[in-house]
Design a protein around this motif. Structure first.
Motif, PDB file in Angstrom:
ATOM      1  N   TRP A  44      15.135  17.059 -71.990  1.00 22.36           N
ATOM      2  CA  TRP A  44      13.985  17.646 -71.290  1.00 22.36           C
ATOM      3  C   TRP A  44      12.684  17.000 -71.768  1.00 22.36           C
ATOM      4  O   TRP A  44      11.816  16.666 -70.952  1.00 22.36           O
ATOM      5  CB  TRP A  44      13.949  19.149 -71.528  1.00 22.36           C
ATOM      6  CG  TRP A  44      12.692  19.781 -70.995  1.00 22.36           C
ATOM      7  CD1 TRP A  44      12.391  20.032 -69.694  1.00 22.36           C
ATOM      8  CD2 TRP A  44      11.551  20.203 -71.754  1.00 22.36           C
ATOM      9  NE1 TRP A  44      11.139  20.595 -69.583  1.00 22.36           N
ATOM     10  CE2 TRP A  44      10.602  20.712 -70.844  1.00 22.36           C
ATOM     11  CE3 TRP A  44      11.260  20.203 -73.113  1.00 22.36           C
ATOM     12  CZ2 TRP A  44       9.367  21.199 -71.257  1.00 22.36           C
ATOM     13  CZ3 TRP A  44      10.037  20.695 -73.519  1.00 22.36           C
ATOM     14  CH2 TRP A  44       9.107  21.184 -72.605  1.00 22.36           C
ATOM     15  N   TRP A  87      11.399  16.625 -60.958  1.00 18.25           N
ATOM     16  CA  TRP A  87      12.697  17.146 -61.389  1.00 18.25           C
ATOM     17  C   TRP A  87      13.666  17.245 -60.217  1.00 18.25           C
ATOM     18  O   TRP A  87      14.859  16.946 -60.352  1.00 18.25           O
ATOM     19  CB  TRP A  87      12.515  18.524 -62.036  1.00 18.25           C
ATOM     20  CG  TRP A  87      12.359  18.452 -63.524  1.00 18.25           C
ATOM     21  CD1 TRP A  87      11.224  18.591 -64.242  1.00 18.25           C
ATOM     22  CD2 TRP A  87      13.399  18.217 -64.470  1.00 18.25           C
ATOM     23  NE1 TRP A  87      11.470  18.465 -65.591  1.00 18.25           N
ATOM     24  CE2 TRP A  87      12.809  18.241 -65.751  1.00 18.25           C
ATOM     25  CE3 TRP A  87      14.769  17.993 -64.367  1.00 18.25           C
ATOM     26  CZ2 TRP A  87      13.547  18.033 -66.916  1.00 18.25           C
ATOM     27  CZ3 TRP A  87      15.514  17.791 -65.527  1.00 18.25           C
ATOM     28  CH2 TRP A  87      14.898  17.812 -66.782  1.00 18.25           C
ATOM     29  N   THR A  88      13.171  17.671 -59.072  1.00 18.39           N
ATOM     30  CA  THR A  88      14.032  17.785 -57.893  1.00 18.39           C
ATOM     31  C   THR A  88      14.600  16.430 -57.498  1.00 18.39           C
ATOM     32  O   THR A  88      15.803  16.288 -57.233  1.00 18.39           O
ATOM     33  CB  THR A  88      13.249  18.390 -56.720  1.00 18.39           C
ATOM     34  OG1 THR A  88      12.740  19.679 -57.089  1.00 18.39           O
ATOM     35  CG2 THR A  88      14.135  18.536 -55.490  1.00 18.39           C
ATOM     36  N   LEU A  98      14.902  13.856 -59.442  1.00 15.35           N
ATOM     37  CA  LEU A  98      15.773  13.387 -60.516  1.00 15.35           C
ATOM     38  C   LEU A  98      17.162  13.992 -60.399  1.00 15.35           C
ATOM     39  O   LEU A  98      18.183  13.309 -60.569  1.00 15.35           O
ATOM     40  CB  LEU A  98      15.149  13.730 -61.871  1.00 15.35           C
ATOM     41  CG  LEU A  98      15.909  13.245 -63.115  1.00 15.35           C
ATOM     42  CD1 LEU A  98      16.010  11.729 -63.116  1.00 15.35           C
ATOM     43  CD2 LEU A  98      15.210  13.734 -64.375  1.00 15.35           C
ATOM     44  N   LEU A  99      17.228  15.278 -60.107  1.00 11.33           N
ATOM     45  CA  LEU A  99      18.526  15.939 -59.971  1.00 11.33           C
ATOM     46  C   LEU A  99      19.302  15.427 -58.770  1.00 11.33           C
ATOM     47  O   LEU A  99      20.535  15.550 -58.731  1.00 11.33           O
ATOM     48  CB  LEU A  99      18.329  17.453 -59.856  1.00 11.33           C
ATOM     49  CG  LEU A  99      17.788  18.141 -61.116  1.00 11.33           C
ATOM     50  CD1 LEU A  99      17.536  19.620 -60.856  1.00 11.33           C
ATOM     51  CD2 LEU A  99      18.755  17.967 -62.293  1.00 11.33           C
ATOM     52  N   HIS A 100      18.610  14.836 -57.810  1.00 11.23           N
ATOM     53  CA  HIS A 100      19.275  14.234 -56.660  1.00 11.23           C
ATOM     54  C   HIS A 100      19.511  12.739 -56.859  1.00 11.23           C
ATOM     55  O   HIS A 100      19.933  12.044 -55.925  1.00 11.23           O
ATOM     56  CB  HIS A 100      18.440  14.456 -55.389  1.00 11.23           C
ATOM     57  CG  HIS A 100      18.489  15.856 -54.867  1.00 11.23           C
ATOM     58  ND1 HIS A 100      17.673  16.863 -55.354  1.00 11.23           N
ATOM     59  CD2 HIS A 100      19.288  16.440 -53.921  1.00 11.23           C
ATOM     60  CE1 HIS A 100      17.932  17.983 -54.712  1.00 11.23           C
ATOM     61  NE2 HIS A 100      18.913  17.769 -53.850  1.00 11.23           N
TER      62      HIS A 100
END
Length: 332
Positions: free
Chosen positions: A20, A74-75, A77-79
């Motif tokens: 993080w 973050w969104t 990155l998670l994709h």
């Protein structure tokens, strides 16, 4: 009754915090740069017009509030979306996945080679010292320290001068076009890997030599070594089956921590040899201020270091059964 040790939950939590922090720093990197982040990312000629800066700001979402940008970061990155490289004009993830196998090969083989060579030299040096031959120990120590003090770029240039310029045995540039035929491709890739790999090993053996030498010297004075000798075991078996295995414990721990240092060292080596790995990508991105590429490369390196530490935690009990422990559950 026994219950499993819950220390792994704590360790996984620590690794999650590290990731993080790394991701947050990657997000903050271009935004902490002096001036307008869009101006920092601008790669055109001359000064950009306000319209160009506004277009870049809209493209990268820099005009939105910082918390909105952080959430979108973050969104994405998670994709699996690491952004668009301003130099390659391609998705960062695509470029990194192309270069990752090259760096994994170089850094992985370099780490293994440095551990093997450094550990064996250190153990041999300590064994010679314990056997009453301090002269060979001192000579090896001086030689290894002299080699370890050489900067990586100097070792690389020396290898190029000898094996490429004078002898003509090996190519000096690893990023030149490779043949299409599979076997020829493997042979030529191996030839271009030799000098970068030698550079990585030569500049890294000092740490493992000193660790193995100090650890082996300590282990050779332990009671279980004297007991093994008292049983009449051959000296070779005492050295390899008892002393060396125990002496490797601090080396296994250090190997995971050294992964990050090798990645940083690979930047210099890959730049000198034009090796098509992540180090070369990072160097080119720094020169061109390609912050999306830097963010992706740094994140990938951080994940690699964390995974190396997890692997060290998993394999350490195989080397030292004493770290295996369980907690006793007291019945009510």
């Amino acid at each position: 009754m026994k219950r499993p040790d819950r220390s792994w939950l704590s360790r996984l939590g620590q690794y999650a915090v590290v990731l993080w922090v790394a991701v947050t720093l990657n997000f903050a990197l271009p935004r902490l740069a002096p001036g307008d982040p869009a101006l920092v990312m601008f790669t055109g000629e001359g000064d950009p017009s306000p319209e160009v800066l506004a277009e870049l700001g809209a493209l990268y979402g820099l005009d939105d509030p910082i918390l909105v940008q952080y959430g979108r970061f973050w969104t994405d990155l998670l994709h699996g979306d690491l952004g668009l490289s301003t130099v390659h004009n391609r998705p960062v993830a695509d470029v990194l996945m192309e270069r990752l196998p090259w760096s994994l090969t170089l850094v992985g083989l370099g780490l293994i080679g440095a551990i093997i060579v450094g550990s064996l030299l250190g153990a041999w040096s300590a064994w010679r010292r314990e056997a009453g031959r301090p002269g060979k120990d001192k000579g090896t120590l001086i030689g290894v320290l002299a080699v370890d003090s050489m900067p990586g770029f100097w070792v690389a240039m020396l290898l190029i001068t000898v094996f490429s310029a004078q002898l003509g045995w090996l190519p000096s540039y690893a990023s030149a076009e490779l043949p299409d035929e599979t076997f020829a491709w493997l042979v030529e890739s191996g030839r271009r890997l030799i000098m970068p790999l030698l550079t990585m090993i030569i500049t890294s053996i000092g740490t493992y030599y000193l660790l193995a030498r100090a650890s082996m010297t300590t282990v050779l004075g332990e009671p279980f070594i004297r007991l093994a000798r008292a049983k009449g075991l051959p000296e070779r078996r005492v050295a390899t089956g008892h002393a060396l295995r125990t002496a490797l414990l601090p080396i296994a721990t250090n190997a995971s921590m050294a992964a990050g240092a090798l990645v940083s060292g690979a930047v210099v080596v890959e730049t000198v040899f034009s090796y098509p790995g992540l180090g070369k990508v990072i160097a080119d991105a720094v020169a061109a201020r390609d912050y999306p590429m830097l963010q992706g490369a740094f994140l990938l390196a951080t994940i690699g270091v964390v995974l190396a530490n997890i692997l060290a935690d998993l394999f350490y009990p195989l080397l030292d059964p004493r770290v295996r422990h369980t907690r006793q559950v007291v019945p009510a």
